[in-house]
Scaffold this motif. Structure first.
Motif, PDB file in Angstrom:
ATOM      1  N   ASP A  26       0.796  -1.224   0.000  1.00  0.00           N
ATOM      2  CA  ASP A  26       0.000   0.000   0.000  1.00  0.00           C
ATOM      3  C   ASP A  26       0.833   1.280   0.000  1.00  0.00           C
ATOM      4  O   ASP A  26       0.349   2.322  -0.440  1.00  0.00           O
ATOM      5  N   TYR A  29       0.928   3.129  -3.356  1.00  0.00           N
ATOM      6  CA  TYR A  29      -0.214   3.970  -3.700  1.00  0.00           C
ATOM      7  C   TYR A  29      -0.046   5.367  -3.096  1.00  0.00           C
ATOM      8  O   TYR A  29      -0.321   6.376  -3.757  1.00  0.00           O
ATOM      9  N   VAL A 189     -10.630  -1.236   0.397  1.00  0.00           N
ATOM     10  CA  VAL A 189     -10.921  -1.286  -1.035  1.00  0.00           C
ATOM     11  C   VAL A 189     -11.039  -2.749  -1.459  1.00  0.00           C
ATOM     12  O   VAL A 189     -10.468  -3.638  -0.841  1.00  0.00           O
ATOM     13  N   LEU A 194     -10.026  -1.721  -7.543  1.00  0.00           N
ATOM     14  CA  LEU A 194      -8.696  -1.325  -8.006  1.00  0.00           C
ATOM     15  C   LEU A 194      -8.464  -1.742  -9.457  1.00  0.00           C
ATOM     16  O   LEU A 194      -7.778  -1.034 -10.205  1.00  0.00           O
ATOM     17  N   VAL A 198      -7.713   1.753 -11.038  1.00  0.00           N
ATOM     18  CA  VAL A 198      -6.264   1.964 -10.996  1.00  0.00           C
ATOM     19  C   VAL A 198      -5.547   1.287 -12.158  1.00  0.00           C
ATOM     20  O   VAL A 198      -4.778   1.925 -12.886  1.00  0.00           O
ATOM     21  N   TYR A 209      -1.632  -2.075  -9.230  1.00  0.00           N
ATOM     22  CA  TYR A 209      -2.596  -3.164  -9.086  1.00  0.00           C
ATOM     23  C   TYR A 209      -1.897  -4.520  -9.052  1.00  0.00           C
ATOM     24  O   TYR A 209      -2.160  -5.356  -8.169  1.00  0.00           O
ATOM     25  N   TYR A 291      -7.599   8.246  -7.427  1.00  0.00           N
ATOM     26  CA  TYR A 291      -8.041   7.678  -8.701  1.00  0.00           C
ATOM     27  C   TYR A 291      -8.053   8.752  -9.796  1.00  0.00           C
ATOM     28  O   TYR A 291      -7.601   8.516 -10.925  1.00  0.00           O
TER      29      TYR A 291
END
Length: 308
Positions: A26, A29, A189, A194, A198, A209, A291
């Motif tokens: 994570d 991201y 999520v 995703l 994503v 992803y 996003y």
């Protein structure tokens, strides 16, 4: 310009990112989100260790940060610095590193733009910087993803890999916004979400992803975690709270002393200041901003490629 809008100079901030980028899936991201955020003037990204799984966790984080930046074609957006390779030995001895030196240098710089630092893993480099140079305490604001829920505390990874560092920072006057485990887990999520929001957007979207999906399949995971079709993007609140600080969604709390079992106890020396401890983050606001920026960046990159 990365985005179709700009941010007034008076509203921009300097930002240091400290991340154990190869620990899970994570941090990547949050790094990408930060790099795409016009409000941030990123002063440096520090690679953090993530415990003793191997002797090279900090170097693994360093390589992962560089990879994310390369996939975004943003290698020049910020310098990357190496943090400490392991935890503090006690609450008095700093373990200095490039990252700790960056924090000191940037905090003591004569610059009217406010300085923030986000810590997505351990607090080792911040604690080392403070122990080495206490003058930094009133020169930056820190957002930390870590620690157990209040009031009891308890097992939590980012706290557990350097309890001494957490106690140093809790016992310091450094302004600290804490996002504890029960709150960062609100960033829930699904993999389907995703895959749609994503993965289609450029090399970085595909990588974000795919690396999370790959982490989901590692053989050493147990039956309870990961759960198969979901994840917590638990580091992303550190970025989101610098876009909007959720000023009705935190409590001011006297800093605890972290015991060996990671429970919270009373601090013997008293409280140098109160912590801002979040009880809620707006996951939709934070995720939708990420996003949208990924999509806008992918579209902008296509335009630039077409002009070549």
């Amino acid at each position: 310009m990365l985005m179709p809008f700009d941010v007034p100079e008076s509203k921009r901030i300097r930002l240091i990112i400290n991340t154990d980028a190869k620990n899970e899936a994570d941090d990547q991201y949050a790094i990408a989100h930060a790099l795409l955020t016009p409000r941030f003037r990123i002063a440096g990204i520090i690679a953090a260790h993530f415990g003793t799984r191997t002797e090279t966790t900090m170097e693994e984080s360093y390589a992962e940060i560089r990879k994310v930046m390369r996939l975004m074609r943003m290698e020049s957006a910020s310098k990357v610095f190496r943090g400490a390779t392991g935890a503090l030995p006690d609450e008095e001895t700093p373990v200095m590193s490039e990252g700790a030196e960056l924090i000191i240098r940037e905090a003591l710089k004569e610059d009217d733009t406010p300085l923030y630092a986000i810590f997505l893993g351990t607090l080792t480099d911040l604690a080392a910087a403070y122990l080495h140079e206490p003058r930094i305490a009133d020169r930056l604001t820190v957002i930390w993803i870590g620690g157990g829920a209040y009031p009891e505390g308890g097992t939590e990874f980012n706290m557990g890999i350097d309890r001494h560092a957490a106690n140093v920072v809790f016992g310091s006057p450094i302004p600290l916004w804490q996002v504890p485990k029960n709150v960062y887990k609100m960033m829930r999520v699904s993999l389907a979400e995703l895959a749609v929001r994503v993965r289609p957007y450029g090399e970085i979207g595909r990588y974000l992803y795919d690396q999370l999906d790959a982490f989901n399949h590692l053989p050493h995971h147990g039956p309870r975690w990961p759960k198969g079709e979901m994840w917590h993007l638990g580091d992303s609140p550190a970025v989101g709270l610098l876009l909007d600080d959720h000023d009705d969604d935190y409590d001011l709390v006297d800093p605890p002393y972290v015991r060996e079992d990671l429970s919270y106890g009373e601090r013997p020396a008293g409280a140098p200041r109160q912590l801002r401890v979040y009880r809620y983050v707006d996951s939709r606001f934070i995720l939708e901003d990420m996003y949208a920026k990924l999509q806008l960046w992918a579209e902008r990159y296509k335009e630039l490629e077409g002009l070549k």
